[in-house]
Motif scaffolding. Structure first.
Motif, PDB file in Angstrom:
ATOM      1  N   LYS A   1      13.025 -13.281   7.167  1.00 10.81           N
ATOM      2  CA  LYS A   1      11.698 -13.504   6.606  1.00 10.81           C
ATOM      3  C   LYS A   1      10.750 -12.377   7.007  1.00 10.81           C
ATOM      4  CE  LYS A   1       7.952 -16.865   6.454  1.00 10.81           C
ATOM      5  NZ  LYS A   1       7.455 -18.150   6.928  1.00 10.81           N
ATOM      6  N   SER A   2      10.782 -11.981   8.276  1.00 12.69           N
ATOM      7  CA  SER A   2       9.922 -10.900   8.752  1.00 12.69           C
ATOM      8  C   SER A   2      10.258  -9.588   8.065  1.00 12.69           C
ATOM      9  CB  SER A   2      10.080 -10.733  10.262  1.00 12.69           C
ATOM     10  OG  SER A   2       9.611 -11.862  10.938  1.00 12.69           O
ATOM     11  N   SER A   3      11.545  -9.345   7.904  1.00 11.26           N
ATOM     12  CA  SER A   3      11.983  -8.118   7.253  1.00 11.26           C
ATOM     13  C   SER A   3      11.480  -8.040   5.818  1.00 11.26           C
ATOM     14  CB  SER A   3      13.502  -8.042   7.283  1.00 11.26           C
ATOM     15  OG  SER A   3      13.963  -6.893   6.637  1.00 11.26           O
ATOM     16  N   LEU A   4      11.563  -9.159   5.119  1.00 10.98           N
ATOM     17  CA  LEU A   4      11.083  -9.180   3.737  1.00 10.98           C
ATOM     18  C   LEU A   4       9.576  -8.972   3.664  1.00 10.98           C
ATOM     19  CD1 LEU A   4      13.227 -12.110   2.294  1.00 10.98           C
ATOM     20  CD2 LEU A   4      13.489  -9.661   1.837  1.00 10.98           C
ATOM     21  N   LEU A   5       8.854  -9.475   4.657  1.00 11.48           N
ATOM     22  CA  LEU A   5       7.399  -9.329   4.665  1.00 11.48           C
ATOM     23  C   LEU A   5       6.968  -7.870   4.848  1.00 11.48           C
ATOM     24  CD1 LEU A   5       6.304 -12.427   6.775  1.00 11.48           C
ATOM     25  CD2 LEU A   5       5.963 -12.070   4.327  1.00 11.48           C
ATOM     26  N   VAL A   6       7.719  -7.102   5.627  1.00  9.44           N
ATOM     27  CA  VAL A   6       7.326  -5.714   5.885  1.00  9.44           C
ATOM     28  C   VAL A   6       8.027  -4.718   4.970  1.00  9.44           C
ATOM     29  CG1 VAL A   6       6.748  -6.188   8.288  1.00  9.44           C
ATOM     30  CG2 VAL A   6       9.029  -5.355   7.723  1.00  9.44           C
ATOM     31  N   ARG A   7       8.921  -5.193   4.134  1.00  9.95           N
ATOM     32  CA  ARG A   7       9.683  -4.296   3.266  1.00  9.95           C
ATOM     33  C   ARG A   7       8.768  -3.453   2.379  1.00  9.95           C
ATOM     34  NH1 ARG A   7      14.010  -6.846  -0.664  1.00  9.95           N
ATOM     35  NH2 ARG A   7      12.116  -7.832  -1.427  1.00  9.95           N
ATOM     36  N   GLU A   8       7.790  -4.077   1.752  1.00 14.06           N
ATOM     37  CA  GLU A   8       6.884  -3.344   0.873  1.00 14.06           C
ATOM     38  C   GLU A   8       6.120  -2.265   1.634  1.00 14.06           C
ATOM     39  OE1 GLU A   8       6.604  -3.481  -2.440  1.00 14.06           O
ATOM     40  OE2 GLU A   8       8.282  -4.901  -2.414  1.00 14.06           O
ATOM     41  N   ASP A   9       5.621  -2.617   2.813  1.00 14.27           N
ATOM     42  CA  ASP A   9       4.903  -1.636   3.631  1.00 14.27           C
ATOM     43  C   ASP A   9       5.804  -0.469   4.009  1.00 14.27           C
ATOM     44  OD1 ASP A   9       2.565  -3.073   3.545  1.00 14.27           O
ATOM     45  OD2 ASP A   9       2.934  -4.116   5.442  1.00 14.27           O
ATOM     46  N   ASN A  10       7.050  -0.786   4.348  1.00 14.32           N
ATOM     47  CA  ASN A  10       7.986   0.276   4.730  1.00 14.32           C
ATOM     48  C   ASN A  10       8.250   1.218   3.561  1.00 14.32           C
ATOM     49  OD1 ASN A  10       8.238  -0.691   7.327  1.00 14.32           O
ATOM     50  ND2 ASN A  10      10.127  -1.816   6.916  1.00 14.32           N
ATOM     51  N   LEU A  11       8.381   0.676   2.366  1.00 12.55           N
ATOM     52  CA  LEU A  11       8.607   1.522   1.191  1.00 12.55           C
ATOM     53  C   LEU A  11       7.394   2.411   0.919  1.00 12.55           C
ATOM     54  CD1 LEU A  11      10.413  -0.959  -1.224  1.00 12.55           C
ATOM     55  CD2 LEU A  11      11.391   1.025  -0.074  1.00 12.55           C
ATOM     56  N   GLU A  12       6.216   1.866   1.124  1.00 18.34           N
ATOM     57  CA  GLU A  12       5.000   2.648   0.916  1.00 18.34           C
ATOM     58  C   GLU A  12       4.910   3.804   1.919  1.00 18.34           C
ATOM     59  OE1 GLU A  12       0.262   1.813   1.189  1.00 18.34           O
ATOM     60  OE2 GLU A  12       1.498   0.281   0.220  1.00 18.34           O
ATOM     61  N   VAL A  13       5.230   3.524   3.159  1.00 19.72           N
ATOM     62  CA  VAL A  13       5.209   4.573   4.190  1.00 19.72           C
ATOM     63  C   VAL A  13       6.257   5.631   3.874  1.00 19.72           C
ATOM     64  CG1 VAL A  13       5.683   5.045   6.625  1.00 19.72           C
ATOM     65  CG2 VAL A  13       4.262   3.084   5.991  1.00 19.72           C
TER      66      VAL A  13
END
Length: 76
Positions: free
Chosen positions: A53-65
């Motif tokens: 769940k945590s990984s999915l929550l930060v996935r978008e941010d990681n792609l943006e970075v």
């Protein structure tokens, strides 16, 4: 230590008794070890779900970075 009453399916009971007779282990010890193992397994599954769940929550941010880093490389 707590005392509990436990209803076990006949087939599971027979399998357990067969194993216990071969290992010379008290039934109580065997059941305690089985519950301990199952509890640890369930704790791992709970942790796995939380991490997913945590990984999915930060996935978008990681792609943006990552895109920002790629743009920096393009500038050089």
């Amino acid at each position: 230590m707590k005392t509990i009453s436990l209803k076990i399916e006949d087939q599971i009971f027979l399998e357990t008794e067969t194993i216990l007779s071969k290992h010379k282990k008290p039934r109580n010890r065997y059941i305690n070890e089985a519950l301990d193992f199952y509890n640890k397994l369930q704790q791992r599954e709970i942790l796995k779900a939380k991490l997913k769940k945590s990984s999915l929550l930060v996935r978008e941010d990681n792609l943006e970075v990552l895109k920002e880093f790629e743009n920096l490389n393009d500038d050089f």
